[in-house]
Design an enzyme around this catalytic site. Structure first.
Site, PDB file in Angstrom:
ATOM      1  N   CYS A   2      38.249  39.398  52.835  1.00 23.96           N
ATOM      2  CA  CYS A   2      38.634  40.028  51.569  1.00 23.96           C
ATOM      3  C   CYS A   2      39.348  39.027  50.660  1.00 23.96           C
ATOM      4  O   CYS A   2      40.408  38.502  51.021  1.00 23.96           O
ATOM      5  CB  CYS A   2      39.544  41.215  51.862  1.00 23.96           C
ATOM      6  SG  CYS A   2      40.270  41.950  50.392  1.00 23.96           S
ATOM      7  N   TYR A  31      31.775  42.292  42.367  1.00 26.94           N
ATOM      8  CA  TYR A  31      31.632  43.622  42.973  1.00 26.94           C
ATOM      9  C   TYR A  31      30.918  44.579  42.019  1.00 26.94           C
ATOM     10  O   TYR A  31      30.141  45.438  42.453  1.00 26.94           O
ATOM     11  CB  TYR A  31      33.000  44.187  43.345  1.00 26.94           C
ATOM     12  CG  TYR A  31      33.630  43.499  44.518  1.00 26.94           C
ATOM     13  CD1 TYR A  31      33.394  43.936  45.821  1.00 26.94           C
ATOM     14  CD2 TYR A  31      34.461  42.394  44.344  1.00 26.94           C
ATOM     15  CE1 TYR A  31      33.964  43.299  46.911  1.00 26.94           C
ATOM     16  CE2 TYR A  31      35.029  41.749  45.428  1.00 26.94           C
ATOM     17  CZ  TYR A  31      34.775  42.201  46.710  1.00 26.94           C
ATOM     18  OH  TYR A  31      35.336  41.552  47.781  1.00 26.94           O
ATOM     19  N   GLU A  81      48.950  46.324  46.854  1.00 30.89           N
ATOM     20  CA  GLU A  81      48.356  45.699  45.674  1.00 30.89           C
ATOM     21  C   GLU A  81      48.571  44.187  45.751  1.00 30.89           C
ATOM     22  O   GLU A  81      49.704  43.699  45.644  1.00 30.89           O
ATOM     23  CB  GLU A  81      48.975  46.262  44.400  1.00 30.89           C
ATOM     24  CG  GLU A  81      48.600  45.529  43.107  1.00 30.89           C
ATOM     25  CD  GLU A  81      47.117  45.314  42.955  1.00 30.89           C
ATOM     26  OE1 GLU A  81      46.690  44.134  42.894  1.00 30.89           O
ATOM     27  OE2 GLU A  81      46.363  46.321  42.918  1.00 30.89           O
ATOM     28  N   VAL A 115      42.815  46.655  52.552  1.00 30.78           N
ATOM     29  CA  VAL A 115      43.719  45.532  52.785  1.00 30.78           C
ATOM     30  C   VAL A 115      43.790  44.745  51.471  1.00 30.78           C
ATOM     31  O   VAL A 115      42.850  44.793  50.682  1.00 30.78           O
ATOM     32  CB  VAL A 115      43.214  44.638  53.934  1.00 30.78           C
ATOM     33  CG1 VAL A 115      43.376  45.334  55.271  1.00 30.78           C
ATOM     34  CG2 VAL A 115      41.773  44.186  53.732  1.00 30.78           C
TER      35      VAL A 115
END
Length: 327
Positions: free
Chosen positions: A50, A193, A145, A130
């Site tokens: 990530c 994304y 965040e 996460v």
């Protein structure tokens, strides 16, 4: 309970719309703070795959906070977390680690990030994402965040840091860093994304065009200076790096971000190698986790979960940044 992941955040027009993080407390070096900076009190839960989580881990490493804030690493491939959903999971023991680098949770003993969220708030009904910054004293989530976690790590733990002199957001550059962060978030960081999770041609093409317009702008900017704000590596560079280090390996094919590879941009590709070769950065990049996660966790994009063998990427190759921009 309805369990959702980021891939489900799509509008009626097929546009990927990332929802805001929910846990937004701050660790502050103040007498009356609920969450104060202390060594050994907090744990960072991340995925090496990530980019949002990895930016937190990179600040943790470069500030010299590894012995102050421990971390737990999830398995890269989503697995079952409820009767209806998959998400981030952790091995129950060292013997059950599926991908090297993943770690059991020695602090809470959970085997999924979902369990951690529900431990903090049994009524929670949002995403199970996460990074997670966990407070061992209060047994709760401080913050999930990444943009806020990296700011906390940058300043609030300086009394414990091995490298308090490292400052990712120096005061004289803060306004410019904030401007760059805002510019790159929707078009690049989230832009990949928006391309990959789009469910309409129009949404995909809009995101695609915004992404490469921004990458062209970044190429031009980096033709004029070593880093985004000048000769100092800052938070803005870190945010861009965490997206671009994944670009050629994953986003070009998996997310259809295929007008150009980063390797095709002269200045971006050299800048990427320059950053990768900075002390401490390389240890925060786990390409096996990155490739396994994306290709193995999105069945609507890659239903058989086959992970590509290539491409061959050598981020240790020489770059030209120091000769172009001698300090």
């Amino acid at each position: 309970m309805s369990v959702k992941t980021s891939i489900d955040e799509v509008s009626d027009k097929g546009e990927f719309k990332r929802t805001a993080s929910v846990f937004r407390d701050w660790i502050k070096n103040k007498e009356d703070a609920k969450f104060k900076p202390e060594a050994g009190r907090y744990v960072l839960y991340i995925s090496y795959a990530c980019p949002w989580a990895c930016r937190c881990n990179t600040v943790r490493v470069l500030k010299g906070l590894e012995n102050v804030i421990d971390f737990v690493v999830v398995e890269p491939i989503w697995d079952t977390i409820s009767e209806t959903a998959k998400g981030w999971v952790l091995p129950a023991s060292e013997e059950l680690v599926k991908v090297p680098g993943s770690t059991p949770d020695k602090y809470n003993g959970v085997t999924s990030i979902r369990e951690l969220y529900l431990k903090a708030n049994p009524e929670y009904s949002g995403k199970f994402t996460v990074p997670v910054l966990w407070d061992l004293h209060n047994q709760t989530i401080v913050n999930n965040e990444s943009a806020e976690i990296i700011r906390m790590f940058n300043k609030e733990f300086d009394a414990f840091a091995l490298h308090p002199e490292v400052d990712f957001v120096p005061a004289h550059l803060e306004a410019e860093i904030d401007r760059l962060n805002e510019w790159m978030y929707n078009s690049i960081n989230n832009g990949v994304y928006r391309c990959g999770f789009a469910r309409s041609q129009e949404a995909y093409e809009n995101a695609f065009n915004e992404l490469f317009k921004a990458l062209d702008e970044a190429e031009e900017l980096l033709s004029q200076k070593r880093f985004l704000t000048g000769n100092q590596f800052t938070e803005a560079d870190l945010r861009l790096f965490c997206t671009l280090i994944r670009f050629d390996a994953v986003y070009v094919g998996h997310f259809k971000c295929n007008r150009n590879r980063i390797e095709d941009f002269h200045h971006l590709s050299n800048w990427l190698r320059d950053v990768y070769q900075l002390e401490g950065i390389k240890k925060t990049v786990e390409m096996t986790h990155i490739k396994k996660h994306y290709h193995g966790s999105h069945p609507t994009i890659n239903p058989f979960g086959i992970v590509p063998v290539g491409p061959i990427l050598d981020f240790d190759r020489p770059h030209d940044r120091l000769s172009l921009f001698p300090n």
